[in-house]
Design a protein around this motif. Structure first.
Motif, short mmCIF file in Angstrom:
data_model
loop_
_atom_site.label_atom_id
_atom_site.label_comp_id
_atom_site.label_asym_id
_atom_site.label_seq_id
_atom_site.Cartn_x
_atom_site.Cartn_y
_atom_site.Cartn_z
N PRO A 180 101.50 53.57 -2.69
CA PRO A 180 100.33 53.53 -3.59
C PRO A 180 99.30 52.49 -3.18
N THR A 181 99.68 51.50 -2.39
CA THR A 181 98.71 50.47 -1.97
C THR A 181 97.98 50.84 -0.68
N GLY A 182 98.28 52.02 -0.15
CA GLY A 182 97.66 52.42 1.10
C GLY A 182 96.19 52.80 0.93
N GLU A 183 95.51 52.99 2.06
CA GLU A 183 94.08 53.29 2.04
C GLU A 183 93.78 54.70 1.52
N GLN A 184 94.73 55.63 1.61
CA GLN A 184 94.47 56.99 1.16
C GLN A 184 94.43 57.10 -0.35
N ASN A 228 91.57 67.50 -18.32
CA ASN A 228 90.62 66.42 -18.10
C ASN A 228 91.21 65.11 -18.61
N TYR A 229 90.92 64.05 -17.87
CA TYR A 229 91.41 62.72 -18.26
C TYR A 229 90.28 61.72 -18.10
N ALA A 230 90.26 60.73 -19.00
CA ALA A 230 89.27 59.66 -18.92
C ALA A 230 89.80 58.53 -18.04
N VAL A 231 88.93 57.99 -17.20
CA VAL A 231 89.30 56.87 -16.34
C VAL A 231 89.28 55.60 -17.18
N LEU A 232 90.40 54.91 -17.22
CA LEU A 232 90.53 53.75 -18.09
C LEU A 232 89.65 52.60 -17.62
N ASN A 233 89.67 52.34 -16.33
CA ASN A 233 88.84 51.26 -15.79
C ASN A 233 88.48 51.62 -14.35
N ARG A 234 87.76 50.73 -13.74
CA ARG A 234 87.24 51.02 -12.41
C ARG A 234 88.26 50.79 -11.30
N THR A 235 89.49 50.43 -11.67
CA THR A 235 90.51 50.18 -10.64
C THR A 235 91.51 51.32 -10.54
N GLU A 236 91.36 52.38 -11.36
CA GLU A 236 92.33 53.47 -11.33
C GLU A 236 92.12 54.32 -10.08
N ARG A 237 93.30 54.82 -9.55
CA ARG A 237 93.28 55.56 -8.30
C ARG A 237 93.98 56.91 -8.48
N ILE A 238 94.16 57.64 -7.33
CA ILE A 238 94.74 58.98 -7.38
C ILE A 238 96.16 58.93 -7.91
N ALA A 239 96.95 57.94 -7.50
CA ALA A 239 98.33 57.83 -7.98
C ALA A 239 98.37 57.63 -9.48
N ASP A 240 97.42 56.87 -10.04
CA ASP A 240 97.37 56.67 -11.50
C ASP A 240 97.07 57.98 -12.22
N LEU A 241 96.27 58.85 -11.59
CA LEU A 241 95.95 60.14 -12.21
C LEU A 241 97.21 61.00 -12.33
N ILE A 242 98.12 60.93 -11.33
CA ILE A 242 99.37 61.68 -11.40
C ILE A 242 100.20 61.18 -12.59
N LYS A 243 100.22 59.87 -12.79
CA LYS A 243 100.96 59.32 -13.91
C LYS A 243 100.36 59.76 -15.24
N ALA A 259 89.98 65.00 2.72
CA ALA A 259 91.29 65.14 3.38
C ALA A 259 92.17 63.93 3.04
N VAL A 260 93.10 64.14 2.14
CA VAL A 260 94.07 63.10 1.77
C VAL A 260 95.47 63.71 1.80
N ASP A 261 96.46 62.83 1.98
CA ASP A 261 97.87 63.26 2.00
C ASP A 261 98.54 62.69 0.76
N LEU A 262 98.81 63.59 -0.22
CA LEU A 262 99.38 63.12 -1.48
C LEU A 262 100.77 62.53 -1.27
N ARG A 263 101.48 63.03 -0.25
CA ARG A 263 102.81 62.47 0.02
C ARG A 263 102.71 61.01 0.40
N ALA A 264 101.75 60.70 1.27
CA ALA A 264 101.58 59.30 1.70
C ALA A 264 101.10 58.43 0.55
#
Length: 794
Positions: free
Chosen positions: A667-671, A618-633, A657-662
């Motif tokens: 990271p700035t994409g819509e997915q 489990n991880y806490a979301v730092l702010n309201r701008t964090e995304r899926i790529a930030d979770l991987i980091k 339905a998301v593509d983690l590769r994309a």
């Protein structure tokens, strides 16, 4: 059907039930030989299931009561066994009666009267609920139906004084001292006992004391100086096994006949064995004991029932006859007496004596007079017997006396309720005859009394209720004439609290115990916050709002727009100290206090990542701008075994339905979605299989082959079925995405789905429908023929 007809049917039903129970005893006796050989306690060995089975057999038996008793004696059953069996049957009858009564009460009918109770017939007798018919009981009848009361003699007591010895009694002679000997001698049919080397000693007809003296005198021929001082040899005479005697019960008893009882048995014991006097015809007060053709005692069971007097319960002798006469005068006492029942009345007994039999009046009885319904030669007649006449009024046969209940009204009651210090009921008497005097007797008004209006509710002559309003304040100040009270008047003084809506205040928002609270005068916002448990962690102390109702009629102001509430704002610190601008602000009824949450306050938002990452959890979301790529980091990056194309992202339990590769490539994409609380990311290893499902001959999992097409995998599943929609074939990828078409690229972990064609509406042709109906008709005729033949088979 009249009440008498209903009671006749119920009586007949109970008579049939009692007869079946008697037959049950005979069946048990006739079939109980094997049980009798197993253990001395034969009756105790029978289970309730066995008794129930014997009951079913007894329904087909035609034995009489005398035959039942004879069969019991022939099989070795004693009177104790018969008494035990009666108790067992009484217990089962009690249980059966409760169950049957409940069944009748539930259904309202009894079928098949008076035959087999368990077999319905075409005739039905409609009966009312048993609990709706209060059938009068005969006083004393329950005495001989009590399984816990048998009047059995105690055979383990010392030899009673005055006991008369007879044939078959056992006499024990114990000699001790200088000589020792012991004899157990049974009295012969001739009435004598025989001691070795001595002449027979005649003892029949003697009491134990007289027989002892005669035996000692005879024993002195063999033992010199027996029982004399200084002889050194002594003897004691006692009674061993006692004999059995036969007594006959005739007349109006439940089971007349001759009974074998112990010689210590009493009259009550014999009556119990015979079931007591017949409640329908027998007398409970004229029971004669005939000995040698002479009446030696007349038993009045009322002496025992009412005074526990057993002076008439004398010991029986052989060949005694107990005769229960027909009752003479019976009357019914109903209503408000302690023991409503049917009582037997002897000559010279008056109505007051009968009331004493019933235990007197209940606490709610109307004692001024008693209603009597008496039968005349042609019809019935009603009498009213006043209390002074009860001591001289003589009952007659068939009388029914009814004691009524006192009226639910009072001679001199007035009431006062509401906002007085002591509400309640008071006596209308000298010194309390007006409204003012009644208020003073109630210790005055409460402080919350509404003094502008009160009410007197008065009962008119026609029993209607009349309302008389008055001004309490003016009456107490003497500005209005006092109002006289009448019997049954009820004065109601309202409280101002009852004439308004209940005052309350509410608090909501970032408060520990939000809700509604009772209003008190001079309550501040700080007081309410403290009562509600204080602020929550995220409460904003800089903005407290109070919304208040506008009580004036805004429609008449003539200005627009019309505000419906007033809003007040305050600043309060965590110590509940109000700013200078609100020191004098007090809450009013129905105010609503709102505690806002601080703009930047937010509880920790948790997301979860698992699978092929360096640090799953489990991880806490730092702010309201964090995304899926930030979770991987945050999870330390991916492992080398991570299969990005198969990563699954779930939100609120649903697969997105998301593509983690994309996402990682751009990271700035819509997915690359913004994270929300509860989001879950699962990064799996590469899957080496492909699933083929749907309209194929053999749905299966097959290994992934690089470069293989959709048709290649379908061939491995056996190919398409006849109802397959080939052009609608699609691929569901592991990450939730889907692709339609047989030329789509197949990836590891994918699922190939071939949809089915919709079912066609295949209706039967007219010829097919006619054939099926003909077949059904033939089968129905065959079944009817079989049922008719079976019903004719004996």
């Amino acid at each position: 059907m009249t009440d008498s007809d209903k009671l006749s049917v119920i009586n007949h039903l109970q008579h049939q039930y009692t007869r079946l129970l008697l037959v049950l005893i005979g069946i048990i006796c006739l079939t109980g030989t094997a049980l009798a050989q197993q253990t001395p306690s034969r009756v105790d060995q029978l289970s309730d299931e066995q008794v129930a089975e014997f009951y079913r057999k007894a329904q087909a038996s035609g034995l009489t009561e005398i035959q039942i008793e004879q069969a019991a004696m022939n099989q070795g059953y004693t009177l104790d066994d018969v008494a035990k069996m009666r108790r067992r049957i009484a217990q089962i009858r009690t249980q059966s009666t409760r169950q049957t009564g409940q069944a009748i009460a539930d259904t309202g009918i009894v079928r098949g009267l008076p035959g087999d109770l368990s077999r319905p017939t075409s005739d039905t007798v409609l009966l009312p609920r048993l609990d709706s018919i209060r059938r009068p009981v005969v006083f004393g009848a329950s005495l001989f139906q009590n399984a816990s009361l048998s009047f059995e003699p105690n055979l383990r007591i010392a030899t009673p004084r005055g006991y008369v010895i007879g044939p078959d009694d056992e006499i024990i002679i114990d000699i001790y001292g200088a000589s020792a000997d012991n004899y157990k001698l049974r009295v012969s049919p001739e009435g004598s006992i025989k001691v070795q080397n001595l002449a027979p000693i005649f003892v029949s007809g003697l009491t134990v004391e007289a027989a002892e003296q005669r035996i000692v005198n005879r024993l002195r021929q063999a033992y010199q100086g027996l029982n004399r001082p200084g002889s050194g040899t002594y003897a004691t005479i006692s009674l061993g096994q006692i004999r059995s005697i036969r007594v006959t019960l005739v007349g109006e008893v439940v089971r007349p006949g001759t009974y074998t009882v112990p010689s210590l048995a009493s009259a009550f014991n014999a009556l119990y064995l015979a079931g007591g006097p017949n409640p329908e015809t027998g007398s409970f007060r004229k029971i004669s004991i005939v000995r040698g053709n002479k009446v030696v005692r007349t038993i009045d069971l009322y002496d025992f029932l009412l005074r526990a007097d057993q002076s008439d319960n004398i010991r029986l002798q052989d060949q005694d006859v107990i005769r229960v006469a027909d009752y003479g005068v019976r009357i019914e006492l109903a209503g408000e007496v302690r023991r409503p029942a049917i009582y037997e009345v002897l000559p010279n007994e008056n109505l007051k004596t009968v009331l004493a039999f019933a235990g007197g009046y209940t606490d709610e009885a109307y004692t001024a007079s008693i209603s009597l319904r008496r039968n005349t030669p042609r019809e019935r007649k009603i009498f009213t017997i006043t209390e002074p006449d009860q001591a001289t009024f003589m009952p007659q046969r068939g009388d029914k006396y009814t004691v009524g209940r006192i009226l639910e009204r009072y001679e001199n009651r007035v009431q006062i309720t509401g906002a007085v210090m002591r509400p309640g009921e008071f006596a209308l008497e000298p010194g309390l005859g007006t409204v003012k005097e009644l208020i003073q007797r109630a210790e005055g008004l409460r402080k919350d009394a509404f003094t502008n209006r009160a009410n007197i509710f008065r009962e008119r002559d026609n029993m209607d209720t009349e309302n008389i309003p008055f001004d309490v304040g003016r009456l107490l100040r003497g500005e209005q004439a006092d109002i006289p009270l009448l019997r049954q008047d009820s004065v109601v003084i309202q409280s101002v609290r009852n004439l308004r809506e209940t005052y309350s205040v509410s608090i909501e928002g970032a408060i520990n115990k939000a809700g509604q609270y009772g209003f008190v005068n001079n309550m501040s916002v700080s007081d309410l916050i403290a009562q509600a448990g204080g602020f929550q962690e995220g409460a904003s102390a800089s903005r407290i709002e109070v919304s208040r109702r506008i009580r004036k009629d805004t429609v008449t102001t003539g200005s627009a727009p019309f505000n419906t509430v007033q809003i007040f704002s305050f600043t309060i610190d965590q110590g509940l100290r109000i700013g200078n601008d609100a020191q004098t602000f007090a809450l009013e009824p129905f105010d609503i206090v709102a505690i806002r949450v601080a703009p930047n306050y937010e509880a920790q938002q948790r997301v979860f990542v698992t699978g092929e990452v360096m640090y799953p959890g489990n991880y806490a979301v730092l702010n309201r701008t964090e995304r899926i790529a930030d979770l991987i980091k945050l999870a330390g990056g991916l492992k080398s075994s991570a299969y990005l194309a198969g990563a699954q992202f779930k939100r609120r339990g649903s697969l997105v339905a998301v593509d983690l590769r994309a996402i990682l490539d751009n990271p700035t994409g819509e997915q690359n979605l913004l994270l929300e609380v509860g989001d879950t990311l699962m990064v799996s290893r590469i899957s080496e299989v492909v699933a083929v499902q749907g309209a194929v001959l053999n749905p299966v999992l097959v290994n992934y082959e690089k470069g293989a097409r959709v048709d290649d995998y379908i061939r491995q599943a056996g190919g398409y079925t006849e109802n397959a929609r080939r052009k609608k074939t699609y691929i569901a990828y592991q990450n939730g995405r889907k692709d339609v078409g047989r030329t789509s690229k197949v990836e590891p972990g994918a699922t190939i789905v071939v949809p089915f064609k919709p079912l066609e509406d295949k209706r039967l042709s007219p010829t097919e429908r006619i054939g099926i109906l003909s077949l059904i008709g033939t089968l129905a005729a065959t079944a009817a023929t079989v049922l008719i033949n079976l019903s004719r088979t004996p």
